[in-house]
Scaffold this active site. Structure first.
Site, PDB file in Angstrom:
ATOM      1  N   GLU A  98       0.854  -1.202   0.000  1.00 19.77           N
ATOM      2  CA  GLU A  98       0.000   0.000   0.000  1.00 19.77           C
ATOM      3  C   GLU A  98       0.887   1.249   0.000  1.00 19.77           C
ATOM      4  O   GLU A  98       1.993   1.247   0.548  1.00 19.77           O
ATOM      5  CB  GLU A  98      -0.912  -0.068   1.246  1.00 19.77           C
ATOM      6  CG  GLU A  98      -1.858   1.080   1.460  1.00 19.77           C
ATOM      7  CD  GLU A  98      -2.867   1.314   0.339  1.00 19.77           C
ATOM      8  OE1 GLU A  98      -2.422   1.573  -0.793  1.00 19.77           O
ATOM      9  OE2 GLU A  98      -4.082   1.295   0.601  1.00 19.77           O
ATOM     10  N   ASP A  99       0.387   2.307  -0.605  1.00 13.11           N
ATOM     11  CA  ASP A  99       1.168   3.545  -0.653  1.00 13.11           C
ATOM     12  C   ASP A  99       1.163   4.257   0.694  1.00 13.11           C
ATOM     13  O   ASP A  99       2.204   4.661   1.205  1.00 13.11           O
ATOM     14  CB  ASP A  99       0.648   4.479  -1.762  1.00 13.11           C
ATOM     15  CG  ASP A  99      -0.872   4.675  -1.728  1.00 13.11           C
ATOM     16  OD1 ASP A  99      -1.537   4.190  -0.786  1.00 13.11           O
ATOM     17  OD2 ASP A  99      -1.400   5.325  -2.652  1.00 13.11           O
ATOM     18  N   ASP A 102      -3.732   6.155   6.148  1.00 17.02           N
ATOM     19  CA  ASP A 102      -4.211   7.447   6.641  1.00 17.02           C
ATOM     20  C   ASP A 102      -5.201   7.157   7.779  1.00 17.02           C
ATOM     21  O   ASP A 102      -4.795   6.922   8.905  1.00 17.02           O
ATOM     22  CB  ASP A 102      -4.835   8.180   5.449  1.00 17.02           C
ATOM     23  CG  ASP A 102      -5.203   9.603   5.746  1.00 17.02           C
ATOM     24  OD1 ASP A 102      -4.724  10.148   6.738  1.00 17.02           O
ATOM     25  OD2 ASP A 102      -5.982  10.185   4.968  1.00 17.02           O
ATOM     26  N   PHE A 151      -1.348  16.571   2.876  1.00 17.49           N
ATOM     27  CA  PHE A 151      -1.681  15.822   1.669  1.00 17.49           C
ATOM     28  C   PHE A 151      -0.457  15.751   0.766  1.00 17.49           C
ATOM     29  O   PHE A 151       0.088  16.761   0.361  1.00 17.49           O
ATOM     30  CB  PHE A 151      -2.852  16.479   0.936  1.00 17.49           C
ATOM     31  CG  PHE A 151      -3.435  15.577  -0.109  1.00 17.49           C
ATOM     32  CD1 PHE A 151      -4.293  14.550   0.252  1.00 17.49           C
ATOM     33  CD2 PHE A 151      -3.088  15.733  -1.447  1.00 17.49           C
ATOM     34  CE1 PHE A 151      -4.811  13.687  -0.712  1.00 17.49           C
ATOM     35  CE2 PHE A 151      -3.603  14.870  -2.409  1.00 17.49           C
ATOM     36  CZ  PHE A 151      -4.465  13.853  -2.047  1.00 17.49           C
ATOM     37  N   ARG A 164       1.424  11.601 -10.137  1.00 14.86           N
ATOM     38  CA  ARG A 164       1.873  10.239  -9.795  1.00 14.86           C
ATOM     39  C   ARG A 164       3.304   9.982 -10.269  1.00 14.86           C
ATOM     40  O   ARG A 164       4.007   9.145  -9.712  1.00 14.86           O
ATOM     41  CB  ARG A 164       0.954   9.194 -10.453  1.00 14.86           C
ATOM     42  CG  ARG A 164      -0.449   9.168  -9.896  1.00 14.86           C
ATOM     43  CD  ARG A 164      -1.156   7.904 -10.368  1.00 14.86           C
ATOM     44  NE  ARG A 164      -2.604   7.960 -10.202  1.00 14.86           N
ATOM     45  CZ  ARG A 164      -3.241   7.666  -9.086  1.00 14.86           C
ATOM     46  NH1 ARG A 164      -2.571   7.315  -8.018  1.00 14.86           N
ATOM     47  NH2 ARG A 164      -4.563   7.719  -9.035  1.00 14.86           N
TER      48      ARG A 164
HETATM   49  P1  5GP Z   1      -7.266   5.511   4.421  1.00 15.65           P
HETATM   50  O1  5GP Z   1      -8.345   4.548   4.094  1.00 15.65           O
HETATM   51  O2  5GP Z   1      -6.146   4.944   5.244  1.00 15.65           O
HETATM   52  O3  5GP Z   1      -7.810   6.786   5.016  1.00 15.65           O
HETATM   53  O4  5GP Z   1      -6.679   6.012   3.055  1.00 15.65           O
HETATM   54  C1  5GP Z   1      -5.881   5.263   2.262  1.00 15.65           C
HETATM   55  C2  5GP Z   1      -5.889   5.807   0.852  1.00 15.65           C
HETATM   56  O5  5GP Z   1      -6.183   7.212   0.810  1.00 15.65           O
HETATM   57  C3  5GP Z   1      -4.530   5.654   0.247  1.00 15.65           C
HETATM   58  O6  5GP Z   1      -4.393   4.417  -0.394  1.00 15.65           O
HETATM   59  C4  5GP Z   1      -4.485   6.818  -0.726  1.00 15.65           C
HETATM   60  O7  5GP Z   1      -5.060   6.434  -1.950  1.00 15.65           O
HETATM   61  C5  5GP Z   1      -5.359   7.875  -0.100  1.00 15.65           C
HETATM   62  N1  5GP Z   1      -4.576   8.895   0.621  1.00 15.65           N
HETATM   63  C6  5GP Z   1      -4.480   9.069   1.964  1.00 15.65           C
HETATM   64  N2  5GP Z   1      -3.672  10.093   2.268  1.00 15.65           N
HETATM   65  C7  5GP Z   1      -3.243  10.589   1.078  1.00 15.65           C
HETATM   66  C8  5GP Z   1      -2.353  11.659   0.720  1.00 15.65           C
HETATM   67  O8  5GP Z   1      -1.770  12.389   1.539  1.00 15.65           O
HETATM   68  N3  5GP Z   1      -2.147  11.844  -0.618  1.00 15.65           N
HETATM   69  C9  5GP Z   1      -2.743  11.079  -1.580  1.00 15.65           C
HETATM   70  N4  5GP Z   1      -2.459  11.369  -2.844  1.00 15.65           N
HETATM   71  N5  5GP Z   1      -3.578  10.067  -1.272  1.00 15.65           N
HETATM   72  C10 5GP Z   1      -3.818   9.830   0.038  1.00 15.65           C
END
Ligand code: 5GP
Length: 176
Positions: A98-99, A102, A151, A164
């Site tokens: 996973e990238d 959050d 972000f 990207r």
């Molecule tokens: P979560 O479900 O943990 O809140 O979010 C995970 C997904 O939200 C990540 O896979 C990503 O796609 C997106 N995301 C969360 N924070 C960021 C951020 O700072 N930048 C970007 N581009 N995507 C984010």
């Protein structure tokens, strides 16, 4: 429309060093095994492609796409599978690639969904972690960097599908 400003948070050299280090840990932990790396599209694609080239064990790869922020920078909390895996994961040693973690909602959903398919083991590798925003208890087994609640874009991560391809990770300033 003027381009939003960005500020470099992690350089390509810092990222490369970290990814190499993580690959060393994975290679050691999975010695003698052939883990299945499940890349969460689209953001983790750059992380996967760099990580897998630093591994010195055999691996398989597969891809999954789930709904995330869409065109907004705030999570909806609703996770939907947009593209499922090609193959079965039953009896396999799975690592979710996973990238960023959050709120943790996406990974929490993915973990439960994949566990129900009976893998032999399941671990999580996340390049970035924003612990301040966590809503569910979830910790990556392999973590690249903790980052502040900002972000970020680049190295696979987008804003409205752009950025990207940046080789580094930047904070997006003055947007919305
Ligand atoms: P979560 O479900 O943990 O809140 O979010 C995970 C997904 O939200 C990540 O896979 C990503 O796609 C997106 N995301 C969360 N924070 C960021 C951020 O700072 N930048 C970007 N581009 N995507 C984010």
């Amino acid at each position: 429309m003027t381009e939003p400003k960005t500020k470099v948070l992690l350089s390509r050299e810092e990222i490369a060093q970290k990814v190499k280090h993580l690959a060393g840990e994975v290679s050691r932990d999975y010695s003698g095994k052939t883990p299945l790396l499940i890349c969460v599209l689209k953001g983790a694609v750059v992380f996967l492609s760099d990580l897998m080239r630093f591994l010195d064990i055999p691996v398989e790869i597969d891809f999954m796409a789930v709904s995330s922020y869409g065109k907004s920078t705030h999570t909806s909390g609703v996770v939907r599978i947009l593209k499922d895996l090609e193959g079965s994961i039953e009896g396999k040693d799975v690592i979710i690639i996973e990238d960023i973690v959050d709120t943790g909602l996406t990974l929490d959903y993915l973990r439960e969904n994949l566990l129900s398919r009976n893998p032999r083991s399941l671990k999580i590798a996340a390049l970035l972690d924003k612990p301040e925003r966590r809503k569910v208890q979830i910790e990556p087994d392999y973590r690249g960097f903790y980052i502040p609640d900002e972000f970020v874009v680049g190295y696979g991560l987008d804003f409205n599908e752009k950025y990207r391809n940046l080789p580094h990770i930047s904070v997006l300033l003055e947007f919305e």
